[in-house]
Design a protein around this motif. Structure first.
Motif, short mmCIF file in Angstrom:
data_model
loop_
_atom_site.label_atom_id
_atom_site.label_comp_id
_atom_site.label_asym_id
_atom_site.label_seq_id
_atom_site.Cartn_x
_atom_site.Cartn_y
_atom_site.Cartn_z
N GLN A 1 36.14 10.68 50.63
CA GLN A 1 36.97 11.45 49.69
C GLN A 1 38.07 10.59 49.10
O GLN A 1 38.47 10.76 47.94
N PHE B 1 37.11 8.79 45.86
CA PHE B 1 37.19 9.55 44.60
C PHE B 1 38.65 9.64 44.13
O PHE B 1 38.93 9.62 42.94
N ALA B 2 39.57 9.75 45.07
CA ALA B 2 40.98 9.92 44.71
C ALA B 2 41.60 8.60 44.24
O ALA B 2 42.41 8.60 43.31
N GLU C 1 47.27 10.97 47.11
CA GLU C 1 46.22 11.99 47.02
C GLU C 1 45.08 11.65 47.99
O GLU C 1 44.54 12.52 48.67
N ASP D 1 46.01 12.73 51.35
CA ASP D 1 45.93 14.20 51.47
C ASP D 1 44.50 14.67 51.68
O ASP D 1 44.27 15.62 52.43
N VAL D 2 43.55 14.07 50.98
CA VAL D 2 42.19 14.60 50.99
C VAL D 2 41.34 14.02 52.12
O VAL D 2 40.19 14.43 52.28
N MET E 1 37.54 18.33 44.40
CA MET E 1 38.56 17.42 44.89
C MET E 1 39.46 16.98 43.74
O MET E 1 40.59 17.33 43.65
N THR E 2 38.90 16.15 42.89
CA THR E 2 39.67 15.79 41.70
C THR E 2 39.28 16.73 40.59
O THR E 2 38.64 17.72 40.82
N THR F 1 43.74 17.15 38.64
CA THR F 1 44.97 16.38 38.53
C THR F 1 45.20 15.87 37.11
O THR F 1 45.99 14.97 36.90
N LYS G 1 49.65 16.15 34.46
CA LYS G 1 50.79 15.72 35.28
C LYS G 1 51.94 16.68 35.02
O LYS G 1 51.85 17.59 34.21
N ARG H 1 50.84 22.09 52.37
CA ARG H 1 50.56 21.42 51.10
C ARG H 1 51.37 22.06 49.96
O ARG H 1 51.84 21.37 49.06
N GLU I 1 54.93 20.72 50.17
CA GLU I 1 54.98 19.34 49.70
C GLU I 1 54.83 19.26 48.18
O GLU I 1 55.53 18.50 47.50
N GLN I 2 53.91 20.05 47.66
CA GLN I 2 53.64 19.97 46.22
C GLN I 2 54.75 20.60 45.38
O GLN I 2 54.93 20.25 44.22
N LYS J 1 54.92 15.19 54.51
CA LYS J 1 55.47 14.11 53.68
C LYS J 1 57.00 14.10 53.78
O LYS J 1 57.62 15.14 53.97
N TRP K 1 37.50 23.05 53.08
CA TRP K 1 38.67 22.34 53.60
C TRP K 1 39.54 21.79 52.46
O TRP K 1 40.77 21.73 52.58
N THR L 1 44.56 21.98 49.59
CA THR L 1 45.21 20.85 48.92
C THR L 1 45.05 20.96 47.40
O THR L 1 46.02 20.78 46.65
N ARG M 1 48.36 21.84 44.82
CA ARG M 1 48.81 20.91 43.78
C ARG M 1 48.94 21.65 42.43
O ARG M 1 49.90 21.48 41.70
N THR N 1 33.88 20.70 47.28
CA THR N 1 33.15 19.78 48.15
C THR N 1 33.35 20.23 49.59
O THR N 1 34.41 20.72 49.94
N PHE O 1 28.61 18.55 47.17
CA PHE O 1 29.46 18.51 45.98
C PHE O 1 29.00 19.61 45.02
O PHE O 1 27.79 19.85 44.89
N ARG P 1 27.91 12.86 41.91
CA ARG P 1 29.17 13.57 41.71
C ARG P 1 29.67 13.44 40.26
O ARG P 1 30.14 14.39 39.66
#
Lengths: 62, 420
Positions: free
Chosen positions: A15, A18-19, A48, A51-52, B1-2, B5, B8, B32, B35-36, B81, B311, B315, B319, B346, B359, B409
């Motif tokens: 993971q 990817f980040a 990130e 985190d992941v 996952m991504t 993001t 920003k 999370r 933190e975020q 964090k 899981w 996160t 975010r 994922t 995925f 992916r």
């Protein structure tokens, strides 16, 4: 920025790759490789990645 | 996952130092979120309320290393964090009611907290079987204390374990029990194959074979009618009349959202809490939801709001939701700041000596499953399609199979959104 991966914890989930693809990679056997002295500009990406990580094996120092 | 993001925090003004954000829920999603909120520029107070006595910890090892006695708490606890060091943690306390109009939440110790912003992160609890019979000896696996309690009962000689539910958690528990040397391990499920709902028949058959080869027995195509035993469980009565002797039972039959505390606010709480595509609740700028309690539309797929119990979701949602909440509280344009939420789901599952890595959303394409790489007898990568379009990829096998799946992916990320 120093990146530390606890390789005893790492289970090659990928993971982080990817980040933060400039810092982490998987070889052909699916095993993790990484840059331990990463550019400061990549901090957001590495955070990130930390985190992941399902094993929470990634630490950023400094 | 991504994919989460892209926006920003540009355009988000710094939060006021006088306000308070309450995070209801002290698991990974609560951590999370806290933190975020800092990462999104919130400088006011943050209070996290969590009903477990523990600081947030990682749950996947509960059905594996914790059950096997190989993971002390220190190895599970998340390290918050530094930016979240001033967050106030109220543990061992839960939120029992909310008045969104007055911006207050009530705690089970009788206190009331006022907030400027609220994060709903109360997660899920295990569903329990409602059938006749004793309760003692029956377990669920959601919390650290659950896993420890189950482990204590599995370590004796000649233990017979029945796992109800052949989903991911049930199959992980069964695999771990075999590894622990539990004498008899049987998995019961009304469906004909393990994990068939999310993964389809092809992998369901492959997984059944692998589990059986490693010593797990199955009673499939039948449900549970009741439990035998006087005071403590001694057997599981199946719907087809058979009785499985059992010293210990694990119920792994899905979960229920912890949303009752939000009753009375006119929210859609049918399955978790409904959010918009910025994870805002009830059309309000001051309430967001994170983690598996959030039922959100995913702009990457058909836009149908769904809860996702992976899981990665605490996160991902934290975010996104933190940006939306901080924008909402500071008057920034919340629609512009985070953009629509469109994560690529994922998940993984470790069972015996193999791993499943997924995925996308294979469950949307179980009618059209194609082998992309390898062979179901060995390492295999399968693709799930809807209308010819690839919507999910699953690898079964060792790390090389997962790496092979990851190559698809990018294709999943590039695919256009499904039309509703």
């Amino acid at each position: 920025m120093k990146v530390v991966v606890d390789m005893n914890k790492c289970q090659d989930h990928g993971q982080c790759v990817f980040a933060a693809p400039d810092v982490f990679s998987l070889d052909d056997d699916g095993r993790l490789a990484y840059v331990s002295d990463a550019d400061e500009a990549l901090r957001d990406e590495v955070e990130e990645a930390a985190d992941v990580c399902p094993l929470q094996a990634i630490r950023i120092e400094g | 996952m991504t994919g989460t993001t892209t926006g920003k925090t540009a355009g988000t003004k710094t939060g006021t130092a006088t306000g308070t954000i309450v995070v209801a829920g002290g698991s990974m999603g609560g951590l999370r979120a806290a933190e975020q909120l800092r990462a999104a520029g919130w400088t006011g107070a943050v209070t996290v309320v969590g009903d477990e006595p523990h600081m947030p910890y990682n749950r996947p090892p509960l059905s594996k290393d914790v059950l096997a006695g190989k993971a002390p708490f220190a190895s599970l606890a998340f390290t918050p964090k530094a930016a979240a060091a001033d967050v106030e943690w109220r543990l061992g306390t839960k939120v029992v009611a909310a008045r969104l109009g007055e911006r207050t939440v009530a705690l089970d110790d009788g206190r009331t907290l006022s907030y400027d912003g609220l994060v709903v992160a109360t997660g899920m609890r295990p569903r329990r079987l409602r059938c006749p019979g004793p309760l003692a000896g029956r377990h669920t696996v959601r919390t650290l204390d659950d896993a420890k309690g189950l482990r204590d009962e599995l370590t004796g000689p000649g233990v017979r374990l029945v796992v109800v539910g052949a989903g991911f958690i049930g199959c992980e528990v069964a695999a771990t029990a075999v590894r622990l040397g539990v004498a008899e391990v049987t998995v019961v499920d009304p469906l004909p194959l393990p994990m068939v709902g999310p993964l389809g028949e092809l992998l369901g058959r492959a997984l059944l074979k692998r589990h059986e080869e490693r010593g797990v027995r199955f009673a499939l195509g039948t449900g549970v009618a009741g439990f035998r035993g006087d005071g403590r469980v001694t057997g599981v009565v199946l719907a087809d009349g058979r009785v499985l002797p059992a010293d210990v039972v694990v119920e792994s039959v899905g979960s229920v959202a912890n949303v009752e505390w939000l009753d009375g606010n006119g929210l859609d709480l049918v399955d978790g809490v409904l959010t918009d595509d910025r994870l805002r609740v009830g059309g309000r700028p001051d309430v967001v939801a994170v983690g598996d309690v959030a039922r959100f539309p995913n702009a990457r797929y058909d836009g149908v709001p769904r809860r996702v119990e992976h899981w990665s979701i605490p996160t991902d949602t934290a975010r996104h939701a933190a940006k939306a909440l901080v924008a909402g509280l500071t008057g920034a344009d919340a629609d512009a700041a985070p953009g629509p939420f469109a994560p690529l789901p994922t998940f993984w599952s470790d069972q015996h000596d193999f791993r499943l890595q997924s995925f996308g959303v294979p469950g949307l394409g179980t009618d059209d499953v194609r082998v992309l790489d390898g062979d179901p007898e060995g390492d295999v990568v399968t693709g799930y399609h809807t209308g010819g379009r690839l919507v999910g990829v699953v690898a079964l096998g060792g790390p090389a199979a997962a790496t092979a799946a990851a190559r698809y992916r990018a294709q999943l990320l590039k695919s256009p959104a499904l039309t509703p």
